[in-house]
Structure formats: C-alpha cells, structure tokens
Design an enzyme around this catalytic site. Structure first.
Site, PDB file in Angstrom:
ATOM      1  CG  HIS A 156       2.726  15.922 -33.964  1.00 55.15           C
ATOM      2  ND1 HIS A 156       2.335  14.528 -33.755  1.00 55.15           N
ATOM      3  CD2 HIS A 156       1.604  16.540 -34.608  1.00 55.15           C
ATOM      4  CE1 HIS A 156       1.495  14.205 -34.217  1.00 55.15           C
ATOM      5  NE2 HIS A 156       0.972  15.606 -34.121  1.00 55.15           N
ATOM      6  CB  SER A 277      24.900  22.725 -11.689  1.00 56.19           C
ATOM      7  OG  SER A 277      26.200  22.067 -11.781  1.00 56.19           O
ATOM      8  CE  LYS A 283      22.552  22.811 -15.749  1.00 47.56           C
ATOM      9  NZ  LYS A 283      22.646  21.871 -16.035  1.00 47.56           N
ATOM     10  CD  GLU A 290      15.376  18.596 -13.393  1.00 46.82           C
ATOM     11  OE1 GLU A 290      15.278  17.844 -13.225  1.00 46.82           O
ATOM     12  OE2 GLU A 290      15.338  18.653 -14.771  1.00 46.82           O
ATOM     13  CE1 TYR A 317      -8.558  -6.977   7.226  1.00 41.72           C
ATOM     14  CE2 TYR A 317      -7.651  -8.937   8.065  1.00 41.72           C
ATOM     15  CZ  TYR A 317      -7.347  -7.183   8.080  1.00 41.72           C
ATOM     16  OH  TYR A 317      -6.871  -6.805   8.306  1.00 41.72           O
ATOM     17  CD  GLN A 322      -1.465  -4.908   9.457  1.00 41.17           C
ATOM     18  OE1 GLN A 322      -1.945  -5.136  10.617  1.00 41.17           O
ATOM     19  NE2 GLN A 322      -0.028  -4.871   8.950  1.00 41.17           N
TER      20      GLN A 322
HETATM   21  N1  ARG Z   1      -4.650  -4.150  11.203  1.00 42.50           N
HETATM   22  C1  ARG Z   1      -4.961  -5.105  10.902  1.00 42.50           C
HETATM   23  C2  ARG Z   1      -5.833  -3.827   9.449  1.00 42.50           C
HETATM   24  O1  ARG Z   1      -4.717  -2.852   8.864  1.00 42.50           O
HETATM   25  C3  ARG Z   1      -6.469  -4.866  11.129  1.00 42.50           C
HETATM   26  C4  ARG Z   1      -7.697  -6.040  11.226  1.00 42.50           C
HETATM   27  C5  ARG Z   1      -6.978  -7.110  11.059  1.00 42.50           C
HETATM   28  N2  ARG Z   1      -8.037  -7.853  11.401  1.00 42.50           N
HETATM   29  C6  ARG Z   1      -7.637  -9.249  11.300  1.00 42.50           C
HETATM   30  N3  ARG Z   1      -8.377 -10.389  11.387  1.00 42.50           N
HETATM   31  N4  ARG Z   1      -6.464  -9.120  11.225  1.00 42.50           N
HETATM   32  O2  ARG Z   1      -6.046  -4.864   8.526  1.00 42.50           O
END
Ligand code: ARG
Length: 456
Positions: A156, A277, A283, A290, A317, A322
């Site tokens: 504390h 400072s 200072k 920090e 994906y 990205q």
């Molecule tokens: N520049 C893209 C990334 O980093 C690569 C993959 C892109 N794939 C796609 N189907 N657009 O994720």
C-alpha cells in the site's frame, strides 16, 4: 505497361489511387522472410516435379538476385504492387522472365502471408528472449551484490517490513524470466507451417509440406488449412507476452521514479539516463522510466487491437487480417527498446544504500518481528499483534521508534518481553526470514544463483 498486379485478369479498370493507398500494408521490411519462404516453396515444387526442376532452379537463383537487390537498397517501393509478395514476384520476373510465373503454383497469398507472419513472430520471440535474458542476467548480478543491503519493503506504499534491495530487484528478475517463458511458449505454437493451406482449402498438388517445414525450421505442418489461413492467435499471444512484459517493466519503472524522488531518496539517476527541466535548473527527471511506464499503454493497445480485429471475423482470410503486422510491429517497437535500455540503465543506478538502510528501520517496520518474538515465547499471534499494536501507539505518542521505547513499556504490554527484545534490528529481521523465497541475505544469494541457472 504490362499488367503487374497478380490478380488483374478479371479486372478491366485500374485501381483508384485512393484504394491503392488505403489498402497498403506494413510488410515492406519483410522482404527477406518472404523470399526465404519462396525459395523453400520453389525448391519443393521442383523436387516434387510440380514445376520443371530447371525452372525451379531459375526461380531460386533469381530470388537470390532479388534478395541481393533488397539488401543493397536497390529496390524502390512501388505502391501499385500492393504488398511485399507481389513486389518479390514482379522483381523476380524482371530477373528471370516468364519462369517467375511458376513460383505462385500451389500457393495463395493467404497461406504465404500466414507463413511470413509466423516467421516474423518467431523471430520477434527470439529477439525478445535474448533481450530478456540480458536484463534478467543484470538483475541476477545486482540481486547478488545487494543481497544483504536492507531497504523498506512496501505494501500500500506504506513501509511494511524490511527486505533487501537484492530481493526487491530479483522479484523483477522472476517476473521477467516468466515473460521469457511466455515468448518461448508463443514461439512453440507459432512454429507450425501454414504454407500448403492454399487460399483456404488446401492444395490439389502433391506438395511435400514436410520438406518445406524442414527447410524453414518449422516443427510441424498445420493440420487444417482453414485454421492456418484464418487465425492470428499467435499474433495475439505475442502481443500478450509483450503487454505483460511491458506491464512488469512499468512497475519497475514506477519504483525507479519513486526511488529517484527526494521523498524516497533511494536512487541517484545516472546522467546518461535522466533529463533536465527547461525552467527548473535543479531538476533531474526519470523520463526513461516514465516513458517505459507510459508506453505500457501502447502495448496493451496492440493486444486489444489484434483481439478486436479478430473478434467475430468470419472464416477464413479477410483483409482485416492485414492489420496484424501493425500490432506485431507496434508491440515490438516498445518492448524491445525498453528491455534494452533497462539492461543499460538499471546497473547504472546509484543506489543510496545508507538512506535505504535507515528507512528500512523506520516507521515501525520491525513491529511484526516484535510480535513474532512474543509468539516464539508462546503467545498466540493474534494476542501478540494486539500487544505490539499498543506499543506502536505508545511510540507514536512519544514520537519515537519502537526500539527507543524503554523496556518497562514493553514489559507493561507483556511480561514475556526481556531485554533482548531491544536487540531486534533490521538485520535480525532480514536474517530471520531464512526460508526458500525469503529475504534473508543467504536466501537471496541462493535465489540469485537459482535464477541465473534457470536463465541457462
Ligand atoms: N497483404 C495481405 C496481408 O498482409 C496479403 C494477403 C492478401 N490476400 C488477399 N486475398 N487479398 O494480409
């Protein structure tokens, strides 16, 4: 100009410049990773007879030239080429002509980028491990050197019980060793080859994925192509390891800031790691500490960022992914320099050992030891606590420390007290805590040695 995009076939119009810039990624520094991955892929394609081996050889040789160009700084970034994968392929075509078109056989940028990111995170884990090892080694040395130097231990932000400076510093050593383990764990789970997952469904070619894994130093190949292209949990783990490390460093930083204040007076900041400072000539500020403390916010932000990007993302994906590189880089760019500067700054701190020792004995920090004295003479701890509470009240009334109270006052509290109670000191309090994990100098030296051994 001939079509340079790798996907232009079904498009009639060109890309708007706004789109080009908006969709640009942060992968341009990762040419080495991308090329190394492509070399392994091309070799395997040739080996498996998926492409003629003469062309595989030409690709591998051409990629070496592209790599050289990048190394020598001869490559100018072309925004219209979207990402590093496309750059490498286009540059390869400029070196070897049409054979370059075979490199992308049985590969998608989706598994290619997953590969690249895993290579990047794996490497980042190794760098973090190295920096952590260096800092923990510094703490082991200091822990050993200051194993018997007392300071107040706090709860504390109140002086609680004496500890040794070595014990305090080694607490951070333990935290940072666990951080190193977290990076190791992250590396293990990251080190699975995604290449061969294709766009999402796997590949119709007879790939030898184990061969690629072997060449690229991966421990195994992914079992599920959708998982391999969709997930970035390894990035989240990396960001989490970074965030926890930086949070540990921020607490250490906070100690340094406090210790360097006139109120504590425990530490003199080395000139090389302090700032002044512009208005107050006297200072000397702990700006490094920090900023280390403040930048924890950024790393935590990277962790929250990658988790938020992934949350609710449909299989597999999506371009959202990205963003993952921004989080990796953002986290690395804080943690690694912080580890490096701490490894240099901490051993340069001027510890005011006299002042720390003096503070360790003040503010009734030995009250628990006096209670323990009574316990050793048979009193239950609760009653002992009560008796010593009374002594503290009396000492406060007289504005003195506990060891300045006359023996009669002690004996009025409990007749179990004898003259030797006045011998209780900071050093006896430290020496008494002689069990594994305790702050007795002997144990601190042992712990420093054990930590050093764990460090390898
Ligand atoms: N520049 C893209 C990334 O980093 C690569 C993959 C892109 N794939 C796609 N189907 N657009 O994720």
């Amino acid at each position: 100009m001939t079509e340079q995009r790798t996907w232009g076939g079904r498009f009639e119009g060109g890309m708007d410049e706004l789109t080009r810039d908006y969709t640009a990624g942060m992968d341009r520094d990762f040419w080495a990773h991308d090329i190394i991955g492509s070399v392994a892929h091309a070799r395997m394609l040739g080996h498996q007879g998926i492409i003629p081996s003469s062309e595989a050889d030409a690709i591998v040789a051409g990629l070496a030239l592209v790599l050289e160009d990048f190394h020598a700084g001869r490559v100018t970034w072309r925004p219209e080429l979207e990402d590093i994968h496309t750059h490498v392929e286009v540059l390869l075509r400029e070196k070897i002509g049409d054979a370059a078109g075979r490199l992308h056989t049985a590969r998608s940028r989706n598994d290619q980028v997953a590969l690249l990111n895993r290579m990047v995170v794996r490497e980042a884990c190794d760098i973090a491990r190295e920096s952590l090892t260096e800092l923990v080694a510094v703490l082991c040395d200091l822990g050993d050197r200051h194993a018997a130097d007392p300071m107040p231990g706090y709860t504390h932000v109140q002086r609680a019980q004496p500890v040794t400076l070595g014990h305090h510093l080694l607490a951070y050593g333990e935290m940072l060793l666990r951080d190193r383990e977290r990076f190791d764990d992250c590396r293990t789970r990251t080190n699975v080859l995604p290449l061969g997952a294709g766009a999402l469904a796997g590949s119709p070619y007879p790939l030898d994925r184990a061969m690629v894994a072997e060449e690229l130093g991966f421990d195994s190949v992914s079992r599920n192509s959708m998982d391999a292209t969709a997930d970035r949990d390894f990035v989240a783990e990396y960001a989490a390891a970074c965030a926890i490390t930086q949070v540990h460093l921020s607490r250490f930083a906070e100690d340094i800031v406090l210790w360097a204040s006139a109120e504590y007076g425990f530490v003199t900041l080395p000139d090389g790691f302090a700032t002044g400072s512009s208005i107050m000539p006297q200072k000397k500020n702990a700006d490094v500490a920090e900023l280390a403390r403040g930048r924890a916010g950024r790393v935590i932000g990277e962790l929250v960022g990658i988790l938020t990007t992934m949350k609710g993302l449909p299989m597999t994906y999506n371009r959202d992914l990205q963003e993952d590189k921004a989080y990796i880089l953002g986290a690395s760019n804080v943690v690694l320099p912080t580890l490096r500067i701490f490894a240099a700054m901490v051993p340069a701190l001027g510890f005011n050992l006299e002042r720390m020792r003096e503070a360790a004995g003040q503010s009734y920090a030995l009250a628990t030891d006096i209670a323990d004295y009574l316990v050793k003479k048979g009193l239950p701890f609760r009653s002992a606590h009560e008796v010593v509470g009374g002594l503290v009240r009396e000492a406060e009334r007289r504005r003195c420390e506990l060891n300045e109270l006359p023996l009669e006052v002690y004996r009025a509290g409990s007749d179990l007290f004898a003259a030797d109670v006045l011998e209780i000191s900071v050093d006896s309090a430290l020496a008494a805590r002689d069990i594994p994990g305790g702050t007795a100098p002997r144990q601190v030296r042992l712990a420093a040695a054990q930590l050093r051994a764990a460090l390898g």
